[in-house]
Design a protein around this motif. Structure first.
Motif, PDB file in Angstrom:
ATOM      1  N   LEU A 240       0.756  -1.115   0.209  1.00  0.00           N
ATOM      2  CA  LEU A 240      -0.131   0.149  -0.308  1.00  0.00           C
ATOM      3  C   LEU A 240       0.706   1.677   0.520  1.00  0.00           C
ATOM      4  O   LEU A 240       0.263   1.962  -0.346  1.00  0.00           O
ATOM      5  N   ASN A 241       2.232   1.242   0.478  1.00  0.00           N
ATOM      6  CA  ASN A 241       2.459   2.385   0.929  1.00  0.00           C
ATOM      7  C   ASN A 241       3.880   2.500  -0.824  1.00  0.00           C
ATOM      8  O   ASN A 241       4.822   3.121  -0.568  1.00  0.00           O
ATOM      9  N   ASP A 242       3.616   1.467  -1.499  1.00  0.00           N
ATOM     10  CA  ASP A 242       4.261   1.718  -3.022  1.00  0.00           C
ATOM     11  C   ASP A 242       3.537   1.704  -4.546  1.00  0.00           C
ATOM     12  O   ASP A 242       2.727   1.162  -4.231  1.00  0.00           O
ATOM     13  N   ASP A 243       3.771   3.190  -4.442  1.00  0.00           N
ATOM     14  CA  ASP A 243       2.942   3.999  -5.310  1.00  0.00           C
ATOM     15  C   ASP A 243       3.021   3.384  -6.802  1.00  0.00           C
ATOM     16  O   ASP A 243       2.025   3.015  -7.083  1.00  0.00           O
ATOM     17  N   PHE A 244       4.240   3.422  -7.370  1.00  0.00           N
ATOM     18  CA  PHE A 244       4.078   2.280  -8.112  1.00  0.00           C
ATOM     19  C   PHE A 244       3.660   0.730  -7.911  1.00  0.00           C
ATOM     20  O   PHE A 244       3.013   1.046  -9.185  1.00  0.00           O
TER      21      PHE A 244
ATOM     22  N   TYR B  57      -6.877   4.610   5.158  1.00  0.00           N
ATOM     23  CA  TYR B  57      -7.677   4.838   3.499  1.00  0.00           C
ATOM     24  C   TYR B  57      -8.242   5.484   3.937  1.00  0.00           C
ATOM     25  O   TYR B  57      -8.498   5.850   2.137  1.00  0.00           O
TER      26      TYR B  57
ATOM     27  N   ARG C 167       0.924  -0.043  -6.490  1.00  0.00           N
ATOM     28  CA  ARG C 167      -0.532  -0.264  -7.145  1.00  0.00           C
ATOM     29  C   ARG C 167      -1.056   0.377  -8.396  1.00  0.00           C
ATOM     30  O   ARG C 167      -2.361  -0.049  -8.808  1.00  0.00           O
ATOM     31  N   LYS C 168      -0.373   2.200  -8.802  1.00  0.00           N
ATOM     32  CA  LYS C 168      -0.464   1.975  -9.912  1.00  0.00           C
ATOM     33  C   LYS C 168      -0.222   1.123 -11.038  1.00  0.00           C
ATOM     34  O   LYS C 168      -1.032   0.793 -12.123  1.00  0.00           O
TER      35      LYS C 168
ATOM     36  N   HIS D 156       3.356  -5.787 -11.296  1.00  0.00           N
ATOM     37  CA  HIS D 156       3.851  -4.726 -10.445  1.00  0.00           C
ATOM     38  C   HIS D 156       4.865  -4.123 -11.108  1.00  0.00           C
ATOM     39  O   HIS D 156       5.281  -2.967 -10.105  1.00  0.00           O
TER      40      HIS D 156
ATOM     41  N   HIS E 232      -5.346  -3.473  -4.599  1.00  0.00           N
ATOM     42  CA  HIS E 232      -4.610  -2.865  -4.247  1.00  0.00           C
ATOM     43  C   HIS E 232      -3.547  -2.913  -3.878  1.00  0.00           C
ATOM     44  O   HIS E 232      -2.721  -1.889  -3.883  1.00  0.00           O
TER      45      HIS E 232
ATOM     46  N   LYS F  33      -2.786  -1.503 -10.373  1.00  0.00           N
ATOM     47  CA  LYS F  33      -4.247  -0.767 -10.894  1.00  0.00           C
ATOM     48  C   LYS F  33      -4.924  -1.274 -12.115  1.00  0.00           C
ATOM     49  O   LYS F  33      -5.571  -1.099 -13.338  1.00  0.00           O
TER      50      LYS F  33
END
Ligand code: SF4
Length: 500
Positions: A19-23, A452, A25-26, A160, A329, A29
């Motif tokens: 959840l703290n890894d923006d790359f 969140y 998650r994007k 990922h 997520h 998604k």
């Protein structure tokens, strides 16, 4: 069956990392959305999707109910085709059979096409520890092999990673800077792997379906690498889960309709190969020797289990992962096993048989049932997750506070009086913490949720209270109507009396 290299110990801690890894998650998604939309469009365009789903489910139910019969038929026919059949009870046994074949063939290099069973039995590590080079040739698998990671998705192992991260990995391998351009990157991998196909001693594949009536195996793929793996090296090894069987080629028609549409939204994958034994005299290519390793590794424990047998119906399309709001997520590594998403949350503890080790994985679900809706063979994963949670509590692995909370909740909702009182107390008590109809306090049981999002407060008027006032309003209107009718009647009677 846990992943090598996973650092965090629980689903919660692994999920927090994700959840703290923006790359991550994007990237997850973006791809799951694309796959989900593709599946939706492909199934709508096909029409009668629900009928095909039901047909697929019936084929899988029938096959698994008669697995001994069809497995026997497959083995006899495959042997008659000249295939060496091996049975492995455990993952260690499966890897050791493959290693023995490689050692016997004095193999230096094994090229592999995508196989989740080979991930399950950690074959690469076993081969490499014996000094045999194992090269993944599926692009996604190759990328995660370079990264030293396990697949994050059943169908898209490197889901990922974005193209910049992939360019970095491939540049290191190339010894020069490669542009983060898909044509450049794919071009580099193609050239590199072509050399490996030509020098490999053994080709190792997975198996999407094994056809009992002819002893054939079928592979679905998009890159052509499985075709190279199964035709160029002199020896071929196929690793298959014992449940991969379907009775006939006619059944494959249904599966070939369901699998690619559910997995990637394609009508059919770019390549579909049917392999029936090693090369024959008139064949221009194909392996001279072929081995199939049929892997149990906990699958037979599900046979006859009313809660879990349907797990063996899975055709590994990954659609449940793409539909799952939790997977979308946190990606696959948070689940900690070879298989991730809703299917992984059930399959991992079921195959592993050790609820102690996996007792938190069933909690990684909102129980919304999106996985069931997406599943082309209608596996009720959400029911299985509830069963796993129940088993966890019954076996004494539940959280003490959660158990106490649930007992309290059961006592309150079992009595209308207690429920109404609790609701009123809640409505009064929450006034101190509700802002804009929501509670954003990051304390106690709300801590995780509110990290969140904002928890909704209790409605100012509950449904019951609204119902009661509505009821009251309606009765008043009735009373008004009744009195005006009564007055009108009395007036009519009076007029008649006066007329008389
Ligand atoms: S459970 Fe269903 S949706 Fe999920 S991978 Fe298996 S077949 Fe596909």
């Amino acid at each position: 069956m846990s992943q090598p290299g996973v650092m965090a110990e629980t689903v919660k801690s692994r999920a927090n990392l994700a959840l703290n890894d923006d790359f991550l998650r994007k990237a997850v998604k973006f791809t799951t959305e694309r796959l989900r939309n593709g599946k939706k469009a492909a199934s709508e365009e096909h029409g009668n999707w629900e009928e095909w789903r039901e047909r697929g489910r019936q084929i899988r139910l029938h096959t698994i109910a008669h697995l001994d019969y069809y497995l026997n038929e497959f083995v006899n026919n495959a042997r008659a085709n000249g295939v060496h059949i091996h049975f492995a009870d455990t993952s260690a046994e499966a890897a050791s059979i493959a290693l023995d074949i490689a050692v016997h063939k004095e193999a230096a290099t094994v090229v592999k096409s995508k196989s989740m069973v080979s991930e399950e039995v950690h074959l690469n590590q076993v081969l490499e520890s014996a000094g045999i080079e194992a090269i993944e040739t599926d692009l996604g698998e190759y990328i995660i092999q370079l990264a030293g990671e396990a697949p994050s998705h059943i169908v898209i192992p490197a889901i990922h990673k974005n193209r910049y991260q992939i360019a970095e990995l491939l540049s290191e391998e190339a010894g020069e800077v490669l542009e983060p351009d898909t044509t450049v990157l794919a071009g580099f991998v193609r050239k590199k792997l072509r050399e490996k196909f030509l020098e490999a001693d053994i080709g190792l594949t997975g198996c999407n379906f094994a056809i009992a009536e002819t002893g054939s195996m079928v592979l679905f793929e998009n890159e052509g690498n499985a075709r190279m793996v199964s035709t160029v090296p002199k020896t071929q090894i196929t690793l298959m889960g014992m449940e991969r069987i379907i009775p006939s080629w006619a059944d494959l028609e249904v599966m070939a309709t369901l699998l690619p549409r559910s997995a990637t939204g394609q009508k059919l994958t770019m390549y579909m190969s049917g392999i029936t034994g090693p090369r024959r005299q008139a064949d221009v290519d194909g392996p001279e020797e072929m081995h199939i390793i049929i892997v149990d590794n906990g699958r037979s424990l599900q046979l006859g289990d009313p809660e879990f047998q349907e797990l063996l119906n899975c055709i590994r399309c990954g659609a449940c992962l793409n539909a799952c709001p939790v997977y979308r997520h946190i990606g696959g590594h948070a689940y900690g096993g070879t298989y991730s998403g809703p299917i992984g949350a059930v399959l991992t503890p079921a195959l592993n048989g050790n609820i102690d080790e996996w007792n938190d994985i069933a909690s990684a679900s909102s129980l919304c049932g999106a996985c069931y809706e997406a599943c082309p063979v209608k596996i009720p994963l959400h029911d299985m997750l509830v069963y796993l949670r129940r088993r966890k509590v019954e076996e004494g692995h539940g959280n003490r506070f959660e158990t106490m909370g649930m007992k309290g909740f059961a006592a309150v909702v079992a009595s209308s009086k207690r429920f109404t009182t609790a609701l009123r107390l809640g409505q009064i008590g929450q006034k101190a913490v509700v802002r804009n109809n929501g509670i954003s306090l990051k304390l106690g049981p709300l801590k995780g949720w509110n990290a969140y999002r904002v928890a909704p407060g209790l409605a100012k008027k509950s449904f019951r209270q609204q119902w009661e006032s509505l009821d009251h309003e309606v009765s008043q209107q009735h009373a008004v109507m009744d009195s005006s009718i009564r007055e009108r009647m009395q007036q009519i009677i009076r007029e008649r009396e006066e007329g008389d």
